[in-house]
Scaffold this active site. Sequence first.
Site, PDB file in Angstrom:
ATOM      1  N   GLY A  46       0.857  -1.176   0.000  1.00  0.00           N
ATOM      2  CA  GLY A  46       0.000   0.000   0.000  1.00  0.00           C
ATOM      3  C   GLY A  46       0.891   1.223   0.000  1.00  0.00           C
ATOM      4  O   GLY A  46       1.875   1.281  -0.728  1.00  0.00           O
ATOM      5  N   GLU A  47       0.583   2.189   0.852  1.00  0.00           N
ATOM      6  CA  GLU A  47       1.374   3.409   0.951  1.00  0.00           C
ATOM      7  C   GLU A  47       1.963   3.455   2.356  1.00  0.00           C
ATOM      8  O   GLU A  47       1.238   3.583   3.330  1.00  0.00           O
ATOM      9  CB  GLU A  47       0.483   4.622   0.676  1.00  0.00           C
ATOM     10  CG  GLU A  47       1.179   5.712  -0.105  1.00  0.00           C
ATOM     11  CD  GLU A  47       2.321   6.332   0.680  1.00  0.00           C
ATOM     12  OE1 GLU A  47       3.447   6.383   0.142  1.00  0.00           O
ATOM     13  OE2 GLU A  47       2.108   6.735   1.821  1.00  0.00           O
ATOM     14  N   SER A  48       3.272   3.354   2.462  1.00  0.00           N
ATOM     15  CA  SER A  48       3.899   3.175   3.780  1.00  0.00           C
ATOM     16  C   SER A  48       3.676   4.363   4.704  1.00  0.00           C
ATOM     17  O   SER A  48       3.514   4.181   5.914  1.00  0.00           O
ATOM     18  CB  SER A  48       5.392   2.878   3.641  1.00  0.00           C
ATOM     19  OG  SER A  48       6.075   3.942   3.018  1.00  0.00           O
ATOM     20  N   CYS A  78       6.031  -5.315   0.156  1.00  0.00           N
ATOM     21  CA  CYS A  78       6.182  -3.972  -0.397  1.00  0.00           C
ATOM     22  C   CYS A  78       6.158  -2.911   0.720  1.00  0.00           C
ATOM     23  O   CYS A  78       7.132  -2.769   1.442  1.00  0.00           O
ATOM     24  CB  CYS A  78       5.138  -3.708  -1.483  1.00  0.00           C
ATOM     25  SG  CYS A  78       5.535  -2.282  -2.520  1.00  0.00           S
ATOM     26  N   ARG A 107      12.659   3.546   0.050  1.00  0.00           N
ATOM     27  CA  ARG A 107      11.297   3.661  -0.492  1.00  0.00           C
ATOM     28  C   ARG A 107      11.335   3.971  -1.981  1.00  0.00           C
ATOM     29  O   ARG A 107      12.208   4.683  -2.458  1.00  0.00           O
ATOM     30  CB  ARG A 107      10.536   4.813   0.192  1.00  0.00           C
ATOM     31  CG  ARG A 107      10.000   4.511   1.557  1.00  0.00           C
ATOM     32  CD  ARG A 107       9.244   5.721   2.109  1.00  0.00           C
ATOM     33  NE  ARG A 107       7.907   5.828   1.555  1.00  0.00           N
ATOM     34  CZ  ARG A 107       7.487   6.851   0.829  1.00  0.00           C
ATOM     35  NH1 ARG A 107       8.278   7.859   0.532  1.00  0.00           N
ATOM     36  NH2 ARG A 107       6.248   6.866   0.372  1.00  0.00           N
ATOM     37  N   ILE A 136       5.466  -2.857  -7.551  1.00  0.00           N
ATOM     38  CA  ILE A 136       4.678  -1.645  -7.746  1.00  0.00           C
ATOM     39  C   ILE A 136       5.218  -0.563  -6.811  1.00  0.00           C
ATOM     40  O   ILE A 136       5.068  -0.661  -5.592  1.00  0.00           O
ATOM     41  CB  ILE A 136       3.177  -1.891  -7.453  1.00  0.00           C
ATOM     42  CG1 ILE A 136       2.638  -3.024  -8.332  1.00  0.00           C
ATOM     43  CG2 ILE A 136       2.377  -0.603  -7.663  1.00  0.00           C
ATOM     44  CD1 ILE A 136       1.235  -3.463  -7.973  1.00  0.00           C
ATOM     45  N   ARG A 137       5.875   0.449  -7.378  1.00  0.00           N
ATOM     46  CA  ARG A 137       6.529   1.494  -6.564  1.00  0.00           C
ATOM     47  C   ARG A 137       7.285   0.842  -5.407  1.00  0.00           C
ATOM     48  O   ARG A 137       7.181   1.258  -4.257  1.00  0.00           O
ATOM     49  CB  ARG A 137       5.495   2.485  -6.031  1.00  0.00           C
ATOM     50  CG  ARG A 137       4.949   3.415  -7.079  1.00  0.00           C
ATOM     51  CD  ARG A 137       3.882   4.342  -6.520  1.00  0.00           C
ATOM     52  NE  ARG A 137       4.392   5.150  -5.444  1.00  0.00           N
ATOM     53  CZ  ARG A 137       3.648   5.617  -4.440  1.00  0.00           C
ATOM     54  NH1 ARG A 137       2.368   5.341  -4.374  1.00  0.00           N
ATOM     55  NH2 ARG A 137       4.186   6.357  -3.500  1.00  0.00           N
ATOM     56  N   HIS A 177       4.758  -8.233  -4.530  1.00  0.00           N
ATOM     57  CA  HIS A 177       3.384  -8.518  -4.101  1.00  0.00           C
ATOM     58  C   HIS A 177       2.962  -9.934  -4.489  1.00  0.00           C
ATOM     59  O   HIS A 177       2.272 -10.114  -5.498  1.00  0.00           O
ATOM     60  CB  HIS A 177       2.416  -7.541  -4.774  1.00  0.00           C
ATOM     61  CG  HIS A 177       2.532  -6.122  -4.349  1.00  0.00           C
ATOM     62  ND1 HIS A 177       1.737  -5.564  -3.377  1.00  0.00           N
ATOM     63  CD2 HIS A 177       3.342  -5.125  -4.778  1.00  0.00           C
ATOM     64  CE1 HIS A 177       2.044  -4.286  -3.216  1.00  0.00           C
ATOM     65  NE2 HIS A 177       3.018  -3.996  -4.067  1.00  0.00           N
ATOM     66  N   GLU A 179       0.662 -11.617  -3.272  1.00  0.00           N
ATOM     67  CA  GLU A 179      -0.798 -11.718  -3.148  1.00  0.00           C
ATOM     68  C   GLU A 179      -1.519 -11.363  -4.451  1.00  0.00           C
ATOM     69  O   GLU A 179      -2.717 -11.616  -4.583  1.00  0.00           O
ATOM     70  CB  GLU A 179      -1.297 -10.835  -1.995  1.00  0.00           C
ATOM     71  CG  GLU A 179      -1.249  -9.339  -2.230  1.00  0.00           C
ATOM     72  CD  GLU A 179       0.124  -8.711  -2.055  1.00  0.00           C
ATOM     73  OE1 GLU A 179       0.204  -7.476  -2.150  1.00  0.00           O
ATOM     74  OE2 GLU A 179       1.116  -9.441  -1.836  1.00  0.00           O
TER      75      GLU A 179
END
Length: 198
Positions: A46-48, A78, A107, A136-137, A177, A179
């Site tokens: 997600g977004e850390s 991630c 990051r 992803i990023r 990821h 998942e």
Amino acid sequence: MNIGVLALQGDVREHLAALAESDVLARPVRRPEELADVDALVIPGGESTAISNLAVSFGLLDPVRERIAGGMPVYGSCAGMIMLAAEVLDGRPDQQSFKGIDMTVRRNAFGRQVDSFEGEVPIDDIEGGDFHAVFIRAPWVEEVGDGVRVLGRVKDGQAAGRIVAVRQGNLLATAFHPELTGDLRVHRYFVEMVRQAA
């Protein structure tokens, strides 16, 4: 065995589904009392910075750190890898982590959203050939301490050799990821870690 998925932000449903397919009871965790009821925890991608801020807001930062210190198995993918790192490069100054794994993580190391990619990653301890990894990023690991085992590195391309999977005791982290792929080998590996810890 109850495995929680930190359900503050990110791809929570995908991890819950992968764990259910790995034959364990999986439940979302948003509050300290829910954390107390699980044997292990997954921290999703997600977004850390959002996960960090919400962990503080929901009163979960210190309880998760305490459970990690007490030996609870945790897997982070991630952003979850960033949340498990002892040190985060290129993070916001106020960003907090759970500081579980003795590693330095950068990051968005592979670039922005448009630089997301897929590639093959051989992972030690996991049989069946290379893992088709979705980045992803994504972060990568710049440095690890003596107690950390490097399990996987990028195989090809400009980032070849970069560390993207690590384990320290009961803690596991990947920059990619699993998942999102339908390949359950990483989740099943983590489930086995939880069984051994129990």
